[in-house]
Scaffold this motif. Structure first.
Motif, PDB file in Angstrom:
ATOM      1  N   THR A 139     -36.565 -76.559 -16.192  1.00 64.33           N
ATOM      2  CA  THR A 139     -37.721 -75.768 -16.605  1.00 64.33           C
ATOM      3  C   THR A 139     -37.413 -74.285 -16.570  1.00 64.33           C
ATOM      4  O   THR A 139     -37.814 -73.528 -17.470  1.00 64.33           O
ATOM      5  CB  THR A 139     -38.919 -76.073 -15.693  1.00 64.33           C
ATOM      6  N   SER A 162     -35.201 -73.351 -19.639  1.00 63.50           N
ATOM      7  CA  SER A 162     -35.933 -73.376 -20.905  1.00 63.50           C
ATOM      8  C   SER A 162     -36.971 -72.267 -20.983  1.00 63.50           C
ATOM      9  O   SER A 162     -37.218 -71.715 -22.060  1.00 63.50           O
ATOM     10  CB  SER A 162     -36.609 -74.733 -21.080  1.00 63.50           C
ATOM     11  N   CYS A 211     -36.408 -69.860 -24.263  1.00 63.79           N
ATOM     12  CA  CYS A 211     -37.323 -70.060 -25.383  1.00 63.79           C
ATOM     13  C   CYS A 211     -38.098 -68.798 -25.749  1.00 63.79           C
ATOM     14  O   CYS A 211     -38.738 -68.771 -26.811  1.00 63.79           O
ATOM     15  CB  CYS A 211     -38.304 -71.187 -25.065  1.00 63.79           C
ATOM     16  N   GLY A 262     -33.409 -78.846 -19.987  1.00 61.41           N
ATOM     17  CA  GLY A 262     -33.485 -77.445 -20.386  1.00 61.41           C
ATOM     18  C   GLY A 262     -33.508 -77.280 -21.892  1.00 61.41           C
ATOM     19  O   GLY A 262     -34.328 -76.523 -22.435  1.00 61.41           O
ATOM     20  N   LEU A 263     -32.635 -77.983 -22.598  1.00 65.85           N
ATOM     21  CA  LEU A 263     -32.588 -77.847 -24.051  1.00 65.85           C
ATOM     22  C   LEU A 263     -33.806 -78.465 -24.711  1.00 65.85           C
ATOM     23  O   LEU A 263     -34.391 -77.880 -25.641  1.00 65.85           O
ATOM     24  CB  LEU A 263     -31.307 -78.496 -24.582  1.00 65.85           C
ATOM     25  N   SER A 277     -36.812 -78.875 -23.484  1.00 66.74           N
ATOM     26  CA  SER A 277     -38.032 -78.126 -23.178  1.00 66.74           C
ATOM     27  C   SER A 277     -38.131 -76.836 -23.979  1.00 66.74           C
ATOM     28  O   SER A 277     -39.230 -76.282 -24.115  1.00 66.74           O
ATOM     29  CB  SER A 277     -38.099 -77.812 -21.682  1.00 66.74           C
ATOM     30  N   ILE A 278     -37.002 -76.336 -24.495  1.00 67.97           N
ATOM     31  CA  ILE A 278     -37.047 -75.118 -25.305  1.00 67.97           C
ATOM     32  C   ILE A 278     -37.944 -75.339 -26.522  1.00 67.97           C
ATOM     33  O   ILE A 278     -38.724 -74.458 -26.911  1.00 67.97           O
ATOM     34  CB  ILE A 278     -35.630 -74.703 -25.732  1.00 67.97           C
TER      35      ILE A 278
END
Length: 266
Positions: free
Chosen positions: A86, A89, A93, A149-150, A152-153
């Motif tokens: 989290t 991201s 983002c 991480g990827l 959630s972006i």
């Protein structure tokens, strides 16, 4: 004092309501009656009883094991994966959010390109991304962090861009009229408006990532899912029960804390 009479529902409305209930019950019975039962094994009843008995009598000794992996370490690993995924991201983002915001990008084509990239990232589920990262960095928690991480972006970027599009341009125009620079306008007029929404969305995404991190271990991406799938494969249902209880407790506590923080922020 005079008693106030309660309004009586017309019998016609009651009849219509009960008719709808009966119709729904008939539809459900008809739909379930078409399910074939030949696929159940002869030992399905015994296995079901074993699963229920194991879940109802969990292995409390697995909560903490000084010599090796236990429930607390698995839950801590899962929590760390969700936090790091989290955190990564939420920062990565932000540029995509401003890129996809219609009021921050010159031209609809540029903003549409940003929205398309965020939608493209959201297309791949966490499990698919975890499998890809396992091939790149190997099994373990690092692959789970990268996958969360990827993925959630895409979702956070979409929510952040909508928050940016809803800002009030009054403070921005006021600062520009006083001769403020672009950086000063961004810091003093834009950031104070979007920070509460960004924090709220990030906390909400963290709740989702925590649940996802509990599943990623099933495919070898770290977390409590790894001992869970091992326990299921060995039919150690009492250990499955304590792991499920641990996941329920962790998710419930995090939801309560996150909900409290979101109310304070918003």
């Amino acid at each position: 004092m005079k008693s106030v009479a309660r309004p009586v529902k017309p019998k016609k409305n009651r009849f219509m309501l009960w008719s709808i209930y009966v119709l729904l019950a008939v539809i459900y019975i008809w739909a379930l009656s078409g399910i074939p039962i030949e696929g159940f094994k002869e030992t399905a009843g015994q296995i079901t009883k074993a699963i229920l008995s194991g879940i109802l009598s969990p292995d409390w000794g697995y909560v903490y094991l000084p010599e090796g992996e236990d429930l607390l370490r698995g839950l801590l690993d899962t929590l760390a994966i969700a936090i790091l995924g989290t955190f990564i991201s939420a920062f990565l983002c932000i540029p995509f959010a401003f890129w996809a915001a219609n009021n921050m990008t010159k031209g609809k084509i540029a903003a549409g390109t940003g929205k398309f990239i965020l939608s493209f990232i959201r297309t791949f589920p966490e499990l698919v991304m975890a499998l890809l990262f396992i091939k790149v960095v190997g099994p373990g928690s690092f692959a789970g962090v990268l996958a969360l991480g990827l993925h959630s972006i895409g979702m956070l970027g979409k929510l952040f861009s909508e928050e940016v599009e809803n800002i009030d341009f009054g403070p921005i125009e006021a600062l520009k009229a006083t001769g403020a620079s672009g950086l000063q306008t961004l810091w003093f007029a834009v950031v104070p408006q979007i920070i509460p929404g960004f924090i709220s969305y990030t906390l909400y995404r963290f709740e989702i990532n925590l649940r996802s991190a509990s599943i990623l271990g099933i495919i070898g991406a770290g977390g409590i899912g790894t001992p869970l799938v091992f326990a299921m494969q060995s039919r150690d249902w009492s250990r499955v029960g304590i792991i499920l209880l641990g996941i329920i407790a962790m998710v419930t506590i995090v939801d309560i804390i996150s909900g409290y923080l979101r109310k304070k922020v918003v």
